[in-house]
Design an enzyme around this catalytic site. Structure first.
Site: not given
Ligand code: GLY
Ligand code: MN
Ligand code: MN
Length: 460
Positions: A40, A252, A269, A280, A359, A363, A370, A393, A397, A414, A416
């Site tokens: 609950d 992820h 991240d 982000d 990737h 975005h 996103h 970003e 890798y 990465r 970003e």
């Molecule tokens: N944190 C997810 C991305 O950077 O798209």
């Molecule tokens: Mn990110």
């Molecule tokens: Mn991102």
């Protein structure tokens, strides 16, 4: 927060988009509902982004109906939109147990709608609100909880034809219209996004200050989340990624369960959610505060790709053009480091970088991390416009078993940032977190010094 006047303007703009062919339309937009976590208890409530955008109301179960003209039969286009909101009723017992509710008066004032009712009145009111409009707009997605109630209302109108009732003839997808609006941020939204980015940056800087060998990744995540909430964010905008060593190669990775080792890189991240808007940021830095020679070389490649992508950004440019710029720099760099072998142009042609950069470049960013909005227009990449916010970003890798020089194996990097497109170019909303090697090492050294209680060295 967003002013009532702006909420009204957003609904008016939506009506305009719905009625582009001067027909009459009505839209039904449901709020999010509580989601059970176990037995609950519920997950913390998060409002549906479209509903939040159009109402500024943070309560579950509510419903917004927007009409392109007067309600009832024969709604006419060109008339001011009428917005009707349905919210949970005031209920002293429920409010003692589960928290305050706005009630109809307050909800009407916050959203600036024409009229507001309790949800108990929805079954009776909904057919009347849909009656006589030519087109119905409803988000076309799975499990839209309001859909059965809309179907009942439509059926009631169809069976009332002899009494002069008229159900909308078509059902259209509301999503593209609202999402197109959300893609271009207003000055008020940009102010909130700057706040979300500032708080995200403070969290990232705190993490850089904090990190030491032998800590666990989840302890770093806790530092970030502490900083976010202490500055008024509701929490992280998405699952925080703190991946050390080879964990950085899992895009992820959110387990955040490993113990960090001196000599590892840590990829974070993370972003704060503020007033519904997401930050982000990704940064990658050495757990012991000093990049090793090979970490340094690979990092420089990603940083140069990041800078090359940024240099492309201005109104009229496209995200794929920035992607190509980044890919060229990544490929050239990997050839120099002996990770790729061959001639740069043909390696790019063959997408030889793909196993190491799998990737996209970035975005849209907004109420969703996103964020919504089309990336193409008329089958072509859409030109960037002032008011768009996007991430840049690039990353590399290198799998632990890759056939590359040994010192690069198992590294994941990465970098970003969150970028606002302006009239003349762009503004980097997350530039305050260091990303140069010198900047990162200096910040981490300051963190270590203050953790030991050392006094900064005074200049003579
Ligand atoms: N944190 C997810 C991305 O950077 O798209
Ligand atoms: Mn990110
Ligand atoms: Mn991102």
């Amino acid at each position: 927060m967003i002013a009532v006047r702006e909420l009204q303007q957003r609904r008016a703009a939506l009506v305009k988009a719905m009625s582009s062919d001067s027909s009459t339309s009505v839209a039904v937009i449901p709020a999010a509902r509580e989601v059970v976590r176990s037995n609950d208890t519920h997950f913390p409530f998060r409002q549906d982004s479209d509903f939040w955008y159009l109402t500024g109301i943070a309560e579950p179960d509510a419903v917004l109906v927007i009409q392109s003209g007067q309600s009832g039969q024969g709604g006419k286009s060109g008339e001011p939109p009428r917005s009707t909101l349905f919210v949970l009723p005031k209920d002293p017992t429920a409010e003692i147990w589960h928290g305050r509710r706005l009630g109809v008066e307050k909800a009407k004032a916050i959203a600036g709608v024409t009229q507001c009712f309790t949800l108990e009145e929805l079954p009776e009111q909904l057919p009347a609100l849909l009656d006589g409009f030519e087109h119905l707009y409803l988000a076309q997605q799975d499990n839209l909880w309001i859909e059965p109630q809309v179907k009942v209302a439509m059926a009631a109108l169809r069976s009332g034809r002899r009494q002069g009732k008229r159900a909308p003839r078509t059902v259209n997808d509301l999503n593209p219209l609202v999402h197109e609006q959300r893609l271009i941020k207003s000055p008020a939204e940009i102010a909130l996004m700057k706040q979300a980015c500032m708080i995200s940056a403070q969290g990232m800087s705190r993490a850089m200050n904090f990190v030491e060998p032998e800590q666990f990744e989840y302890q770093v995540a806790a530092e970030l989340h502490h900083e976010f909430v202490m500055h008024g964010a509701s929490g992280p905008a998405y699952g925080t990624i703190c991946g050390s060593g080879e964990n950085a190669c899992i895009l992820h990775y959110t387990e955040n369960s490993s113990r960090m080792t001196a000599g590892d890189l840590l990829l974070i991240d993370a972003g704060a959610e503020y007033a519904g808007y997401a930050g982000d940021i990704s940064r990658t830095f050495p757990v012991n505060g000093r990049f090793s020679p090979s970490q340094r070389k690979l990092y420089q490649v990603v940083l140069a790709a990041h800078e090359a992508a940024l240099a492309e950004l201005k109104p009229g440019a496209t995200l794929p053009a920035a992607y190509r710029a980044a890919v060229r720099v990544l490929t050239e760099g990997m050839v120099k480091l002996g990770i790729l072998r061959g001639e740069v142009d043909s390696l790019i042609q063959d997408m030889a970088f793909r196993p190491y950069f799998m990737h996209g470049l970035g975005h849209w960013l907004g109420l969703d991390v996103h964020d919504v909005g089309e990336y193409q227009q008329d089958g072509k990449p859409r030109p960037l416009q002032p008011g768009m916010v996007l991430t840049i970003e690039p990353g590399l890798y290198i799998p632990a078993d890759a056939d590359v020089p040994e010192s690069y194996r198992g590294l994941g990097i990465r970098i970003e940032d969150d970028i606002l497109i302006t009239e003349t170019g762009f503004e980097n909303l997350t530039a305050m977190v260091p990303k140069s090697i010198e900047g990162i090492e200096a910040l981490m050294a300051r963190g270590k010094a203050s953790a030991r209680g050392a006094k900064p060295v005074e200049a003579n």
